[in-house]
Design a protein around this motif. Structure first.
Motif, PDB file in Angstrom:
ATOM      1  N   MET A   1      -7.486 -71.622  43.233  1.00 56.19           N
ATOM      2  CA  MET A   1      -7.771 -70.107  42.916  1.00 56.19           C
ATOM      3  C   MET A   1      -7.573 -69.330  44.261  1.00 56.19           C
ATOM      4  O   MET A   1      -8.307 -70.021  45.246  1.00 56.19           O
ATOM      5  N   ASP A   5      -7.553 -63.889  42.788  1.00 54.55           N
ATOM      6  CA  ASP A   5      -8.298 -64.242  41.744  1.00 54.55           C
ATOM      7  C   ASP A   5      -9.606 -64.497  41.933  1.00 54.55           C
ATOM      8  O   ASP A   5     -10.508 -64.139  41.077  1.00 54.55           O
ATOM      9  N   SER A   9     -12.720 -62.383  39.822  1.00 54.62           N
ATOM     10  CA  SER A   9     -13.837 -62.950  39.191  1.00 54.62           C
ATOM     11  C   SER A   9     -15.264 -62.508  39.448  1.00 54.62           C
ATOM     12  O   SER A   9     -16.138 -62.916  38.716  1.00 54.62           O
ATOM     13  N   ARG A  16     -12.624 -54.612  35.900  1.00 54.24           N
ATOM     14  CA  ARG A  16     -11.738 -55.846  36.076  1.00 54.24           C
ATOM     15  C   ARG A  16     -10.641 -55.843  35.459  1.00 54.24           C
ATOM     16  O   ARG A  16      -9.298 -56.133  35.937  1.00 54.24           O
ATOM     17  N   GLU A  20      -6.584 -55.969  37.011  1.00 53.87           N
ATOM     18  CA  GLU A  20      -6.237 -57.210  36.840  1.00 53.87           C
ATOM     19  C   GLU A  20      -4.711 -56.885  36.291  1.00 53.87           C
ATOM     20  O   GLU A  20      -3.644 -57.293  36.586  1.00 53.87           O
ATOM     21  N   ASP A  35      -1.153 -64.802  47.111  1.00 58.76           N
ATOM     22  CA  ASP A  35      -2.559 -64.315  47.328  1.00 58.76           C
ATOM     23  C   ASP A  35      -2.732 -64.595  48.743  1.00 58.76           C
ATOM     24  O   ASP A  35      -2.347 -65.330  49.474  1.00 58.76           O
TER      25      ASP A  35
END
Length: 126
Positions: A1, A5, A9, A16, A20, A35
């Motif tokens: 991850m 992400d 979470s 969220r 997203e 990322d």
């Protein structure tokens, strides 16, 4: 991850989903984005530079394209949103239009391409 992400979470509900959504649009526009962390925020990186971050603060959600010039380039479409030199504030109930997010990401990608001295893999001239 990845960092983005992992950050997402930690957030629940409509906030969220809104965060997203912005990340999904950015990943669609720049699928090669990775990322990472930029200015201590979980971010999408392009050519190892901050492409975009979007985070929740106490009062709103913020989008950071890491460029005042990029924010200025879309001000015409942001009359209903609060902005600073380097950020755009929105909420889960008052989201940025898809087309505006795409413009922001495209503008930041072009800015990174121009400052890196390299043409992208999209067939643009050097």
């Amino acid at each position: 991850m990845g960092e983005v992400d992992a950050y997402l979470s930690t957030i629940d509900g409509a906030d969220r989903e809104a965060l997203e959504r912005v990340i999904a649009i950015a990943r669609d526009v720049v699928p090669e984005a990775q990322d990472g962390i930029s200015y201590a925020m979980p971010a999408l990186l392009y050519r190892d530079k901050g492409l975009l971050a979007t985070v929740r603060t106490k009062k709103f959600l913020s989008l950071y394209p890491y460029s005042g010039a990029v924010v200025a380039s879309v001000l015409d479409a942001l009359s209903d949103f609060q902005t600073t030199t380097g950020s755009i504030h929105y909420s889960a109930h008052h989201q940025l239009p898809d087309a505006v997010v795409r413009r922001i990401v495209e503008a930041r990608r072009a800015e990174i391409d121009a400052t890196s001295g390299q043409a992208s893999d999209r067939g643009e001239p050097r």
